[in-house]
Design an enzyme around this catalytic site. Structure first.
Site, PDB file in Angstrom:
ATOM      1  NE  ARG A  81      -3.843  -2.374   0.716  1.00  0.00           N
ATOM      2  CZ  ARG A  81      -3.748  -3.653   0.346  1.00  0.00           C
ATOM      3  NH1 ARG A  81      -2.751  -4.047  -0.436  1.00  0.00           N
ATOM      4  NH2 ARG A  81      -4.654  -4.528   0.733  1.00  0.00           N
TER       5      ARG A  81
ATOM      6  CB  SER B  54      -8.931  -0.808   4.976  1.00  0.00           C
ATOM      7  OG  SER B  54      -9.442  -1.958   4.366  1.00  0.00           O
TER       8      SER B  54
ATOM      9  CD  GLU C 194      -5.545   1.633   2.866  1.00  0.00           C
ATOM     10  OE1 GLU C 194      -5.143   0.536   3.274  1.00  0.00           O
ATOM     11  OE2 GLU C 194      -6.498   1.763   2.077  1.00  0.00           O
TER      12      GLU C 194
END
Ligand code: FAD
Ligand code: NAP
Length: 337
Positions: free
Chosen positions: A166, A236, A332
């Protein structure tokens, strides 16, 4: 310049968390060739520039400073010469999910596990989108971007993107590069990647193909994840923490049922499980901001509360996980003020 930036543009319906927000200045980019002029305009007015895609990985404050450039460059062109792989050049403003469906319809494969991820093609390299054991880096050939610091066009090979879990150079050097096109290499010969639980049952299917996996991923995601059009969210909210073997050994002594996965460089903890263990799944604050009842990792914002409420809930979740497990959760999404 063919595009006039607009002042005080409402972004409330340009972010999937549904927070009320306004851009100090806003412009929509349809042609890559207009980008250098827009960046120059921002510099002349002493403003920062930011690229906006679908707003599905953002927490916006009520006032977003500088110039927000909504990247709406279209285009899907096959550019290989019929070799063993399909190479596609994609405009950064294309919808990621619609692109996945189109490319699989055209007989390509390799992106089927990444179906139904919201947002644009241009944002996909930023956090090296991933799902069900596949990440964008697996099929990315090249990225084209404008360097707003050096005022020049740049081509990034896969190596130059510095992809991680990520993560990428575009995330590390946030807001420096505006991506205008992405080139992908798809397989002509389907190679199933079925390591994740919900996909394993497909392994016994005769004549399994990429369309079957695509359909399964869509079905599983629709049954587990909230649709942002119905229940505002940004997917998320925390990254899965990666811990060392020593930390893992210490943690598992106190938490024998700890959910972990082996990862290069250590062990990946399931952040959703950690939050769930703190009793926060399905819980919310007075503004309705809380952890989704079916997946605690997803923060939901049913009443379209502002960023301050999101951050208050974020801090509560981080505090609870730190106290119980001694593990720090890192958000995130990107924060825009
Ligand atoms: P935005 O939210 O608009 O922007 C995100 C960041 O990318 C910002 O920093 C922005 O400046 C930058 N950016 C956007 N466009 C460009 C551009 N053209 N050039 C340079 N920088 C740019 N993510 C996953 O990885 N896997 C998943 O499975 C997944 N599932 C999700 C499910 C739901 C329900 C939701 C709401 C989100 C999910 N996400 C997932 C997160 C998100 O969809 C992805 O990160 C997506 O790539 C963000 O795209 P966007 O266009 O909405 O980007
Ligand atoms: P899930 O399948 O219930 O899995 C929970 C967690 O365990 C995930 O975070 C996943 O890590 C990990 N995991 C499960 N099986 C694994 C395996 N075989 N090998 C390694 N790790 C494994 O998760 P979910 O919420 O329903 O999401 C399904 C997939 O979509 C996941 O890959 C997830 O990352 C992705 N997704 C991402 C977002 C986002 O916003 N980033 C939002 C929704 C879904 P990984 O997360 O590393 O895969």
């Amino acid at each position: 310049m063919s595009i006039d930036p607009q002042p005080q543009f409402d972004l409330s319906f340009n972010n999937t968390l549904g927070v009320p927000a306004r851009a100090a200045w806003y412009a929509e980019l349809h042609e890559a060739s207009d980008l250098p002029l827009l960046v120059r305009w921002a510099k002349e007015h002493d403003m920062a520039v930011r690229a906006l895609g679908g707003g599905s990985n953002l927490v916006m404050h009520e006032q977003v400073s500088g110039l927000t450039i909504k990247v709406s460059i279209r285009g899907k062109t096959r550019i290989d010469s019929g070799s063993s792989r399909q190479r596609w050049r994609l405009g950064a403003g294309e919808s990621w999910h619609e692109t996945v469906v189109d490319l699989i319809e055209q007989g390509g494969s390799g992106v089927e596990n990444l179906a139904l991820i919201p947002g644009t093609v241009g944002a996909a390299p930023v956090q090296n989108i991933g799902a069900y054991g596949v990440e964008l880096a697996d099929c990315l050939y090249r990225v084209e971007a404008y360097d707003t610091q050096e005022n020049q066009w740049r081509q990034f090979t896969r190596e130059a993107c510095e992809f991680g879990y990520r993560d990428s150079v575009f995330k590390q050097q946030e807001n420096r590069f505006i991506i205008t096109a992405v080139e992908l290499d798809l397989d002509q010969e389907f190679q199933p990647r079925l390591s994740y639980g919900p996909l394993q049952e497909l392994a016994n299917l005769p004549d399994l193909n990429a369309r079957d996996v695509l359909a399964k991923v869509i079905e599983v995601r629709q049954s587990r994840l909230p649709d942002p059009m119905v229940l505002p969210n940004a997917g998320s909210f925390f990254k899965n923490p990666v811990i060392t073997s020593e930390t893992y050994s210490a943690l598992v002594k106190n938490h024998p049922n700890l959910v972990v996965y082996a990862q290069p460089g250590g062990w990946k903890l399931a952040a959703g499980w950690l939050i769930d263990q703190c009793g926060l799944r399905g819980q919310s604050n007075v503004d309705g901001v809380g952890c989704y009842e079916h997946q605690a990792l997803v923060l939901v914002n049913p009443k379209r509360a502002p960023a301050a409420s999101i951050q208050a809930w974020q801090a509560l979740v981080q505090g609870a996980v730190l106290e119980r497990f001694g593990v720090e959760l890192e958000p995130e999404p990107r924060f825009w003020a």
